[in-house]
Write a protein that holds these residues in place. Structure first.
Motif, PDB file in Angstrom:
ATOM      1  N   VAL A 287      -8.691   4.671  33.580  1.00 30.39           N
ATOM      2  CA  VAL A 287      -7.761   3.549  33.542  1.00 30.39           C
ATOM      3  C   VAL A 287      -8.587   2.282  33.713  1.00 30.39           C
ATOM      4  CG1 VAL A 287      -5.860   2.405  34.757  1.00 30.39           C
ATOM      5  CG2 VAL A 287      -5.857   4.892  34.525  1.00 30.39           C
ATOM      6  N   GLU A 288      -8.340   1.303  32.860  1.00 32.31           N
ATOM      7  CA  GLU A 288      -8.990   0.004  33.007  1.00 32.31           C
ATOM      8  C   GLU A 288      -7.909  -1.056  33.025  1.00 32.31           C
ATOM      9  OE1 GLU A 288     -12.322  -2.880  30.957  1.00 32.31           O
ATOM     10  OE2 GLU A 288     -12.177  -0.808  30.319  1.00 32.31           O
ATOM     11  N   THR A 289      -7.994  -1.974  34.001  1.00 39.04           N
ATOM     12  CA  THR A 289      -6.972  -2.996  34.141  1.00 39.04           C
ATOM     13  C   THR A 289      -7.531  -4.196  34.896  1.00 39.04           C
ATOM     14  OG1 THR A 289      -4.658  -3.350  34.752  1.00 39.04           O
ATOM     15  CG2 THR A 289      -6.009  -2.095  36.309  1.00 39.04           C
ATOM     16  N   PHE A 290      -6.744  -5.238  34.997  1.00 42.99           N
ATOM     17  CA  PHE A 290      -7.077  -6.408  35.799  1.00 42.99           C
ATOM     18  C   PHE A 290      -6.075  -6.457  36.937  1.00 42.99           C
ATOM     19  CE2 PHE A 290      -7.354 -10.750  37.138  1.00 42.99           C
ATOM     20  CZ  PHE A 290      -8.685 -11.070  36.959  1.00 42.99           C
TER      21      PHE A 290
ATOM     22  N   ASP B  16      -4.759  12.846  42.956  1.00 45.06           N
ATOM     23  CA  ASP B  16      -5.211  13.103  44.327  1.00 45.06           C
ATOM     24  C   ASP B  16      -6.688  12.787  44.494  1.00 45.06           C
ATOM     25  OD1 ASP B  16      -2.687  14.076  45.030  1.00 45.06           O
ATOM     26  OD2 ASP B  16      -3.192  16.091  44.328  1.00 45.06           O
ATOM     27  N   ASP B  17      -7.430  12.761  43.393  1.00 48.89           N
ATOM     28  CA  ASP B  17      -8.878  12.585  43.405  1.00 48.89           C
ATOM     29  C   ASP B  17      -9.236  11.503  42.391  1.00 48.89           C
ATOM     30  OD1 ASP B  17     -11.605  12.913  43.648  1.00 48.89           O
ATOM     31  OD2 ASP B  17     -11.661  14.910  42.751  1.00 48.89           O
ATOM     32  N   ALA B  18      -9.782  10.376  42.858  1.00 50.29           N
ATOM     33  CA  ALA B  18     -10.112   9.266  41.950  1.00 50.29           C
ATOM     34  C   ALA B  18     -11.348   8.536  42.448  1.00 50.29           C
ATOM     35  CB  ALA B  18      -8.941   8.300  41.853  1.00 50.29           C
ATOM     36  N   ASP B  19     -12.054   7.911  41.512  1.00 46.56           N
ATOM     37  CA  ASP B  19     -13.236   7.106  41.811  1.00 46.56           C
ATOM     38  C   ASP B  19     -13.125   5.757  41.125  1.00 46.56           C
ATOM     39  OD1 ASP B  19     -14.637   9.071  43.256  1.00 46.56           O
ATOM     40  OD2 ASP B  19     -15.607   9.857  41.456  1.00 46.56           O
ATOM     41  N   VAL B  20     -13.778   4.750  41.720  1.00 52.61           N
ATOM     42  CA  VAL B  20     -13.956   3.461  41.061  1.00 52.61           C
ATOM     43  C   VAL B  20     -15.223   3.585  40.221  1.00 52.61           C
ATOM     44  CG1 VAL B  20     -14.417   1.008  41.385  1.00 52.61           C
ATOM     45  CG2 VAL B  20     -12.834   2.199  42.927  1.00 52.61           C
ATOM     46  N   VAL B  21     -15.108   3.412  38.916  1.00 57.99           N
ATOM     47  CA  VAL B  21     -16.253   3.497  38.012  1.00 57.99           C
ATOM     48  C   VAL B  21     -16.964   2.150  37.951  1.00 57.99           C
ATOM     49  CG1 VAL B  21     -16.965   3.956  35.640  1.00 57.99           C
ATOM     50  CG2 VAL B  21     -15.157   5.336  36.684  1.00 57.99           C
ATOM     51  N   SER B  22     -16.200   1.059  37.841  1.00 55.96           N
ATOM     52  CA  SER B  22     -16.784  -0.280  37.872  1.00 55.96           C
ATOM     53  C   SER B  22     -15.730  -1.262  38.361  1.00 55.96           C
ATOM     54  CB  SER B  22     -17.300  -0.689  36.499  1.00 55.96           C
ATOM     55  OG  SER B  22     -16.243  -0.790  35.578  1.00 55.96           O
ATOM     56  N   CYS B  23     -16.203  -2.349  38.961  1.00 57.97           N
ATOM     57  CA  CYS B  23     -15.296  -3.357  39.499  1.00 57.97           C
ATOM     58  C   CYS B  23     -16.046  -4.684  39.549  1.00 57.97           C
ATOM     59  CB  CYS B  23     -14.818  -2.942  40.886  1.00 57.97           C
ATOM     60  SG  CYS B  23     -13.559  -4.025  41.584  1.00 57.97           S
TER      61      CYS B  23
ATOM     62  N   LEU C 239     -11.231   2.830  36.586  1.00 55.54           N
ATOM     63  CA  LEU C 239     -11.027   3.929  37.531  1.00 55.54           C
ATOM     64  C   LEU C 239     -10.966   5.246  36.779  1.00 55.54           C
ATOM     65  CD1 LEU C 239      -8.230   1.780  38.772  1.00 55.54           C
ATOM     66  CD2 LEU C 239      -9.896   2.526  40.461  1.00 55.54           C
ATOM     67  N   ARG C 240     -11.376   6.304  37.433  1.00 56.67           N
ATOM     68  CA  ARG C 240     -11.257   7.642  36.858  1.00 56.67           C
ATOM     69  C   ARG C 240     -10.458   8.507  37.824  1.00 56.67           C
ATOM     70  NH1 ARG C 240     -16.203   9.710  34.336  1.00 56.67           N
ATOM     71  NH2 ARG C 240     -15.223   8.600  32.634  1.00 56.67           N
ATOM     72  N   GLY C 241      -9.360   9.050  37.317  1.00 61.03           N
ATOM     73  CA  GLY C 241      -8.554  10.004  38.071  1.00 61.03           C
ATOM     74  C   GLY C 241      -8.916  11.400  37.606  1.00 61.03           C
ATOM     75  N   TYR C 242      -9.415  12.211  38.510  1.00 60.03           N
ATOM     76  CA  TYR C 242      -9.871  13.546  38.135  1.00 60.03           C
ATOM     77  C   TYR C 242      -8.709  14.535  38.146  1.00 60.03           C
ATOM     78  CZ  TYR C 242     -14.576  11.826  38.621  1.00 60.03           C
ATOM     79  OH  TYR C 242     -15.722  11.113  38.460  1.00 60.03           O
ATOM     80  N   VAL C 243      -8.599  15.259  37.062  1.00 60.65           N
ATOM     81  CA  VAL C 243      -7.700  16.405  36.998  1.00 60.65           C
ATOM     82  C   VAL C 243      -8.513  17.630  37.396  1.00 60.65           C
ATOM     83  CG1 VAL C 243      -6.202  17.780  35.515  1.00 60.65           C
ATOM     84  CG2 VAL C 243      -6.322  15.298  35.202  1.00 60.65           C
ATOM     85  N   TYR C 244      -9.729  17.716  36.861  1.00 69.85           N
ATOM     86  CA  TYR C 244     -10.665  18.794  37.200  1.00 69.85           C
ATOM     87  C   TYR C 244     -12.069  18.218  37.361  1.00 69.85           C
ATOM     88  CZ  TYR C 244      -6.996  21.811  35.372  1.00 69.85           C
ATOM     89  OH  TYR C 244      -5.807  22.431  35.149  1.00 69.85           O
ATOM     90  N   ARG C 245     -12.725  18.542  38.434  1.00 67.57           N
ATOM     91  CA  ARG C 245     -14.155  18.255  38.598  1.00 67.57           C
ATOM     92  C   ARG C 245     -14.916  19.433  37.992  1.00 67.57           C
ATOM     93  NH1 ARG C 245     -16.197  13.531  41.508  1.00 67.57           N
ATOM     94  NH2 ARG C 245     -14.439  12.648  42.605  1.00 67.57           N
ATOM     95  N   PRO C 246     -16.211  19.267  37.681  1.00 65.15           N
ATOM     96  CA  PRO C 246     -16.977  20.400  37.143  1.00 65.15           C
ATOM     97  C   PRO C 246     -16.867  21.632  38.043  1.00 65.15           C
ATOM     98  CG  PRO C 246     -18.239  18.389  36.971  1.00 65.15           C
ATOM     99  CD  PRO C 246     -17.002  18.056  37.778  1.00 65.15           C
TER     100      PRO C 246
END
Length: 82
Positions: free
Chosen positions: A13-16, A39-46, A57-64
């Motif tokens: 997801v990318e937004t302002f 339930d599991d998310a990271d900030v990729v850039s800000c 942002l990246r919301g994980y459905v499945y991690r490796p």
């Protein structure tokens, strides 16, 4: 099977977001992902710019190596195993 169960990794997801500083922007971004059901998310850039942050942002459905819903016994449309 829900579409979410067919995703191999995550959703970006990318937004302002209007905020006072980068830390507030990151906090609000992660709250957004939780509100979207991740339930599991990271900030990729800000990056701060004017009245807020441009955030990715990246919301994980499945991690490796996760227990993938789509791998194994056939899954029915409602998400239950056949």
């Amino acid at each position: 099977m829900s579409v979410k169960h067919r995703i191999l990794d995550g959703c970006d997801v990318e937004t302002f977001i209007l905020c006072n500083d980068v830390e507030e922007g990151k906090t609000l971004g992660l709250r957004l992902m939780a509100e979207l059901g991740f339930d599991d998310a990271d900030v990729v850039s800000c990056e701060m710019g004017g009245p807020g942050v441009r955030i990715r942002l990246r919301g994980y459905v499945y991690r490796p190596s996760a227990d993938y819903q789509w791998y194994g016994p056939e899954v029915e449309q409602d998400g239950t195993h056949a």
